[in-house]
Design an enzyme around this catalytic site. Structure first.
Site, PDB file in Angstrom:
ATOM      1  N   GLY A  10      12.565  41.341  10.348  1.00 44.51           N
ATOM      2  CA  GLY A  10      11.599  42.189  11.051  1.00 44.51           C
ATOM      3  C   GLY A  10      10.235  41.533  11.099  1.00 44.51           C
ATOM      4  N   ALA A  11       9.646  41.518  12.309  1.00 43.58           N
ATOM      5  CA  ALA A  11       8.297  40.938  12.460  1.00 43.58           C
ATOM      6  C   ALA A  11       7.314  41.999  12.928  1.00 43.58           C
ATOM      7  N   GLY A  12       7.385  43.170  12.274  1.00 45.51           N
ATOM      8  CA  GLY A  12       6.394  44.215  12.525  1.00 45.51           C
ATOM      9  C   GLY A  12       5.242  44.052  11.541  1.00 45.51           C
ATOM     10  N   TYR A  13       4.599  45.166  11.214  1.00 48.90           N
ATOM     11  CA  TYR A  13       3.443  45.102  10.301  1.00 48.90           C
ATOM     12  C   TYR A  13       3.833  44.522   8.945  1.00 48.90           C
ATOM     13  N   ASN A  37      13.804  38.370  13.904  1.00 48.56           N
ATOM     14  CA  ASN A  37      13.323  39.536  14.643  1.00 48.56           C
ATOM     15  C   ASN A  37      14.118  39.668  15.932  1.00 48.56           C
ATOM     16  N   VAL A  81      19.568  42.195  13.609  1.00 52.06           N
ATOM     17  CA  VAL A  81      20.254  42.301  12.317  1.00 52.06           C
ATOM     18  C   VAL A  81      21.254  43.452  12.393  1.00 52.06           C
ATOM     19  N   GLU A 170      -0.990  62.009  19.759  1.00 48.66           N
ATOM     20  CA  GLU A 170      -1.636  60.832  20.351  1.00 48.66           C
ATOM     21  C   GLU A 170      -1.099  60.564  21.760  1.00 48.66           C
ATOM     22  N   ASP A 298       8.455  51.120   6.939  1.00 51.62           N
ATOM     23  CA  ASP A 298       9.129  52.389   7.205  1.00 51.62           C
ATOM     24  C   ASP A 298      10.558  52.437   6.672  1.00 51.62           C
ATOM     25  N   LYS A 376     -10.823  54.547  15.428  1.00 51.52           N
ATOM     26  CA  LYS A 376      -9.431  54.202  15.757  1.00 51.52           C
ATOM     27  C   LYS A 376      -9.361  52.806  16.377  1.00 51.52           C
TER      28      LYS A 376
HETATM   29  P1  FAD Z   1       7.529  48.030  12.670  1.00 52.67           P
HETATM   30  O1  FAD Z   1       6.096  47.692  12.788  1.00 52.67           O
HETATM   31  O2  FAD Z   1       8.053  49.077  13.584  1.00 52.67           O
HETATM   32  O3  FAD Z   1       8.357  46.669  12.829  1.00 52.67           O
HETATM   33  C1  FAD Z   1       9.752  46.598  12.768  1.00 52.67           C
HETATM   34  C2  FAD Z   1      10.176  45.260  13.380  1.00 52.67           C
HETATM   35  O4  FAD Z   1      11.569  45.072  13.178  1.00 52.67           O
HETATM   36  C3  FAD Z   1       9.957  45.197  14.888  1.00 52.67           C
HETATM   37  O5  FAD Z   1       9.448  43.924  15.251  1.00 52.67           O
HETATM   38  C4  FAD Z   1      11.354  45.397  15.470  1.00 52.67           C
HETATM   39  O6  FAD Z   1      11.536  44.792  16.747  1.00 52.67           O
HETATM   40  C5  FAD Z   1      12.201  44.727  14.402  1.00 52.67           C
HETATM   41  N1  FAD Z   1      13.566  45.234  14.350  1.00 52.67           N
HETATM   42  C6  FAD Z   1      13.968  46.528  14.302  1.00 52.67           C
HETATM   43  N2  FAD Z   1      15.299  46.592  14.189  1.00 52.67           N
HETATM   44  C7  FAD Z   1      15.752  45.326  14.172  1.00 52.67           C
HETATM   45  C8  FAD Z   1      17.046  44.732  14.034  1.00 52.67           C
HETATM   46  N3  FAD Z   1      18.140  45.475  13.892  1.00 52.67           N
HETATM   47  N4  FAD Z   1      17.135  43.389  14.041  1.00 52.67           N
HETATM   48  C9  FAD Z   1      16.029  42.601  14.173  1.00 52.67           C
HETATM   49  N5  FAD Z   1      14.795  43.111  14.284  1.00 52.67           N
HETATM   50  C10 FAD Z   1      14.651  44.447  14.279  1.00 52.67           C
HETATM   51  N6  FAD Z   1       0.464  54.076  11.446  1.00 52.67           N
HETATM   52  C11 FAD Z   1      -0.844  53.906  11.091  1.00 52.67           C
HETATM   53  O7  FAD Z   1      -1.122  53.494   9.954  1.00 52.67           O
HETATM   54  N7  FAD Z   1      -1.854  54.160  11.965  1.00 52.67           N
HETATM   55  C12 FAD Z   1      -1.633  54.553  13.239  1.00 52.67           C
HETATM   56  O8  FAD Z   1      -2.563  54.782  14.013  1.00 52.67           O
HETATM   57  C13 FAD Z   1      -0.279  54.727  13.665  1.00 52.67           C
HETATM   58  N8  FAD Z   1      -0.006  55.067  14.933  1.00 52.67           N
HETATM   59  C14 FAD Z   1       1.301  55.150  15.346  1.00 52.67           C
HETATM   60  C15 FAD Z   1       1.559  55.448  16.696  1.00 52.67           C
HETATM   61  C16 FAD Z   1       2.866  55.541  17.140  1.00 52.67           C
HETATM   62  C17 FAD Z   1       3.127  55.843  18.584  1.00 52.67           C
HETATM   63  C18 FAD Z   1       3.949  55.334  16.228  1.00 52.67           C
HETATM   64  C19 FAD Z   1       5.371  55.435  16.720  1.00 52.67           C
HETATM   65  C20 FAD Z   1       3.704  55.047  14.891  1.00 52.67           C
HETATM   66  C21 FAD Z   1       2.378  54.947  14.444  1.00 52.67           C
HETATM   67  N9  FAD Z   1       2.076  54.632  13.110  1.00 52.67           N
HETATM   68  C22 FAD Z   1       0.765  54.483  12.715  1.00 52.67           C
HETATM   69  C23 FAD Z   1       3.158  54.378  12.145  1.00 52.67           C
HETATM   70  C24 FAD Z   1       3.396  52.850  12.069  1.00 52.67           C
HETATM   71  O9  FAD Z   1       3.526  52.315  13.368  1.00 52.67           O
HETATM   72  C25 FAD Z   1       4.627  52.506  11.250  1.00 52.67           C
HETATM   73  O10 FAD Z   1       4.510  53.089   9.985  1.00 52.67           O
HETATM   74  C26 FAD Z   1       4.743  50.978  11.140  1.00 52.67           C
HETATM   75  O11 FAD Z   1       5.037  50.422  12.401  1.00 52.67           O
HETATM   76  C27 FAD Z   1       5.773  50.548  10.123  1.00 52.67           C
HETATM   77  O12 FAD Z   1       5.757  49.145  10.040  1.00 52.67           O
HETATM   78  P2  FAD Z   1       7.113  48.337   9.823  1.00 52.67           P
HETATM   79  O13 FAD Z   1       6.728  46.923   9.640  1.00 52.67           O
HETATM   80  O14 FAD Z   1       7.927  49.007   8.787  1.00 52.67           O
HETATM   81  O15 FAD Z   1       7.896  48.523  11.200  1.00 52.67           O
HETATM   82  P1  NAD Z   2       6.221  63.545  12.187  1.00 54.10           P
HETATM   83  O1  NAD Z   2       7.411  63.787  11.349  1.00 54.10           O
HETATM   84  O2  NAD Z   2       4.942  63.283  11.522  1.00 54.10           O
HETATM   85  O3  NAD Z   2       5.990  64.787  13.173  1.00 54.10           O
HETATM   86  C1  NAD Z   2       7.065  65.416  13.836  1.00 54.10           C
HETATM   87  C2  NAD Z   2       6.661  66.809  14.311  1.00 54.10           C
HETATM   88  O4  NAD Z   2       7.749  67.356  15.018  1.00 54.10           O
HETATM   89  C3  NAD Z   2       6.342  67.771  13.163  1.00 54.10           C
HETATM   90  O5  NAD Z   2       5.131  68.424  13.422  1.00 54.10           O
HETATM   91  C4  NAD Z   2       7.529  68.713  13.151  1.00 54.10           C
HETATM   92  O6  NAD Z   2       7.184  70.035  12.718  1.00 54.10           O
HETATM   93  C5  NAD Z   2       7.942  68.702  14.620  1.00 54.10           C
HETATM   94  N1  NAD Z   2       9.352  69.081  14.800  1.00 54.10           N
HETATM   95  C6  NAD Z   2      10.422  68.600  14.117  1.00 54.10           C
HETATM   96  N2  NAD Z   2      11.554  69.218  14.523  1.00 54.10           N
HETATM   97  C7  NAD Z   2      11.192  70.089  15.496  1.00 54.10           C
HETATM   98  C8  NAD Z   2      11.904  71.010  16.326  1.00 54.10           C
HETATM   99  N3  NAD Z   2      13.232  71.160  16.225  1.00 54.10           N
HETATM  100  N4  NAD Z   2      11.208  71.756  17.209  1.00 54.10           N
HETATM  101  C9  NAD Z   2       9.856  71.603  17.353  1.00 54.10           C
HETATM  102  N5  NAD Z   2       9.138  70.766  16.590  1.00 54.10           N
HETATM  103  C10 NAD Z   2       9.786  70.011  15.684  1.00 54.10           C
HETATM  104  O7  NAD Z   2       6.643  62.339  13.166  1.00 54.10           O
HETATM  105  P2  NAD Z   2       5.719  61.346  14.013  1.00 54.10           P
HETATM  106  O8  NAD Z   2       4.616  62.073  14.681  1.00 54.10           O
HETATM  107  O9  NAD Z   2       6.652  60.544  14.836  1.00 54.10           O
HETATM  108  O10 NAD Z   2       5.084  60.396  12.910  1.00 54.10           O
HETATM  109  C11 NAD Z   2       5.930  59.564  12.108  1.00 54.10           C
HETATM  110  C12 NAD Z   2       5.098  58.883  11.049  1.00 54.10           C
HETATM  111  O11 NAD Z   2       4.289  57.892  11.676  1.00 54.10           O
HETATM  112  C13 NAD Z   2       4.189  59.869  10.349  1.00 54.10           C
HETATM  113  O12 NAD Z   2       4.488  59.903   8.989  1.00 54.10           O
HETATM  114  C14 NAD Z   2       2.796  59.359  10.573  1.00 54.10           C
HETATM  115  O13 NAD Z   2       2.101  59.177   9.367  1.00 54.10           O
HETATM  116  C15 NAD Z   2       2.957  58.000  11.251  1.00 54.10           C
HETATM  117  N6  NAD Z   2       2.040  57.968  12.405  1.00 54.10           N
HETATM  118  C16 NAD Z   2       0.718  57.836  12.114  1.00 54.10           C
HETATM  119  C17 NAD Z   2      -0.193  57.827  13.156  1.00 54.10           C
HETATM  120  C18 NAD Z   2      -1.659  57.682  12.837  1.00 54.10           C
HETATM  121  O14 NAD Z   2      -1.992  57.435  11.672  1.00 54.10           O
HETATM  122  N7  NAD Z   2      -2.553  57.819  13.797  1.00 54.10           N
HETATM  123  C19 NAD Z   2       0.241  57.947  14.483  1.00 54.10           C
HETATM  124  C20 NAD Z   2       1.622  58.090  14.729  1.00 54.10           C
HETATM  125  C21 NAD Z   2       2.513  58.109  13.665  1.00 54.10           C
END
Ligand code: FAD
Ligand code: NAD
Length: 402
Positions: A10-13, A37, A81, A170, A298, A376
């Protein structure tokens, strides 16, 4: 003696940051490094709601891995993977396999539909660049065909978001900015477009204070979002969500599920013991029972012992895991003691579009409006700087004025 082989999945965060740290702390004589990745690019997962709404170009949210990791130092494998075979230290890929001495699993999250009938089949989810780009294209198609398709209905223009967690809120913040532009582009009356959010809980984002929650709710409502709070989604059909005790159908042309996430299904395939789809890691971030496997981001269930609950899965935490993991791998190679991961919470900010947001930083200081939106952008730019360096920040950073 052959060099130890360290493989990062994985090449995420978490994965990319771990590899960047390892390339700094280990010489080529000390270890062979491999990064696997799915794609040849890294994407900023935290920007995907903007890609999905179409408020940024997908290319702004990604960069080539080989631009930030030296392929002469690290073997880069672009493949998916499938499974980890712990007993013989092998990783099965879609198109091959690879062995390891030390393994870092950082494969991120998958959408969790909690088994809600029809959700996987009928709703979009924000998971990666491809799935987010698909949402953007689908929304635009609804506008494009509204005036020309004789079968088009007003409800085709409705955008329905399931779940008002961070991702849902968001995404709504971006949609209220994008929809007026689409209306202008396709000559559609703005009043015909509904943006509806359905949330099971009585409030959005309950982790924030009442004041911040009411700011966010009001801001989004003022810009056209209709909230259906306290309404649990029971089913997702081709036409929309089935909601509440009276099974009301809310029809929409675009349905997005943002109701929750879980760890990569590779963990299940590989037979790890799981807590809600993630591995409960030891204090040093290793998987219980495996001295040579670290699980980050995650994919990891990391307990906040003080609060007696897991830390929320965030990019902030994932990059901190990476720092501890890289130091612990170096410690293992040097026969030194391993350190325990300690989360340094720098706060949380939720954007509500380009110019608004809410957040809590520096253990309690509350931000709302432009101050939160500016914070942000600082957070978003910091992550590109940490993962890609100053050149990448110049190329991909967010500098849009208010
Ligand atoms: P990721 O960053 O998702 O990276 C996973 C990597 O693994 C990716 O490159 C993917 O392509 C790769 N991968 C996946 N499956 C496979 C496989 N089977 N084989 C090979 N490669 C694979 N968190 C914050 O702190 N602040 C925020 O503002 C925030 N905003 C968010 C907004 C959105 C829309 C979402 C969805 C999440 C947000 N989050 C935020 C949560 C945050 O993005 C995740 O917690 C974070 O990405 C986790 O990092 P990671 O490295 O575990 O996974
Ligand atoms: P989440 O689990 O935080 O929110 C899901 C929402 O869906 C909840 O409010 C829940 O009550 C609702 N829900 C679940 N089942 C439902 C149903 N059957 N009917 C109606 N509502 C229902 O998920 P997310 O928003 O995808 O966030 C995932 C993680 O990523 C979080 O833990 C968060 O910390 C992180 N994240 C952070 C940021 C940020 O820091 N700005 C932005 C995006 C995501």
């Amino acid at each position: 003696m052959s060099k130890p082989k360290i493989v990062v999945l994985g090449a995420g965060y978490a994965g990319l940051k771990t590899m960047r740290e390892l390339t700094k702390s280990l010489s080529p004589e000390e270890a062979d490094l491999v990064l696997v990745n799915k794609h040849n690019y890294h994407y900023e997962t935290t920007w995907l709601h903007e890609v999905a709404a179409g408020t940024i170009n997908p290319n702004q949210a990604r960069f080539m891995i080989s631009d930030v990791i030296n392929p002469n130092r690290v073997r880069l494998i672009y493949d998916a993977v499938v499974e980890v075979k712990q007993e013989d230290q092998r990783v099965i890929l879609e198109n091959g396999e690879i062995t390891y001495d030390y393994l870092v699993i950082a494969l991120g999250f998958e959408s969790n539909t909690f088994g809600i009938k029809g959700m996987e089949e009928n709703a979009f989810a924000i998971v990666d660049i491809d799935s987010s780009r698909e949402i953007r294209e689908h929304i635009e198609l609804q506008f494009a065909k509204y005036k020309t398709d004789e079968h088009a209905k007003d409800s085709d223009l409705t955008i329905l978001i399931g779940g008002a967690g961070f991702t849902g809120i968001e995404l709504l913040g971006e949609l209220v900015e994008k929809v007026p532009k689409l209306c202008k582009k396709y000559d559609v009356d703005r009043h015909k477009v509904k943006i509806i959010n359905v949330e099971a809980m009585p409030s959005i984002l309950p982790m924030f204070t009442k004041d911040l929650v009411s700011h966010a709710t009001q801001s989004l409502e003022d810009r056209g979002v209709e909230f259906r709070l306290g309404a649990a989604i029971k089913e997702c059909s081709e036409d929309g969500f089935v909601v509440g005790d009276d099974n009301e159908l809310i029809e929409a042309g675009t349905v997005v599920w943002t109701g929750g996430v879980t760890g990569s299904s590779v963990l299940t395939e590989s037979g790890f013991e799981l807590t809600r789809g993630k591995v409960t890691v030891n204090g040093d971030l290793r998987a219980p029972g495996y001295d040579n496997i670290f699980i980050l981001g995650d994919c990891a269930w990391v307990m906040d012992e003080e609060a007696d609950r897991p830390f929320p899965p965030t990019a902030q935490a994932a990059m901190q895991h990476a720092n501890t993991c890289a130091r612990n791998i170096k410690a293992l190679l040097d026969n030194e003691p391993l350190e325990t991961f300690i989360f340094d919470d720098k706060g949380t900010v939720a954007s509500l579009g380009t110019t608004d947001g809410i957040g809590t930083i520096l253990s309690g200081t509350e931000l709302k409006g432009k101050a939160a939106a500016a914070m942000k952008k600082v957070v978003d730019n910091r992550s590109v700087l940490l993962l890609g360096g100053p050149k990448m920040l110049l190329k991909k950073g967010k500098y849009r004025p208010f």
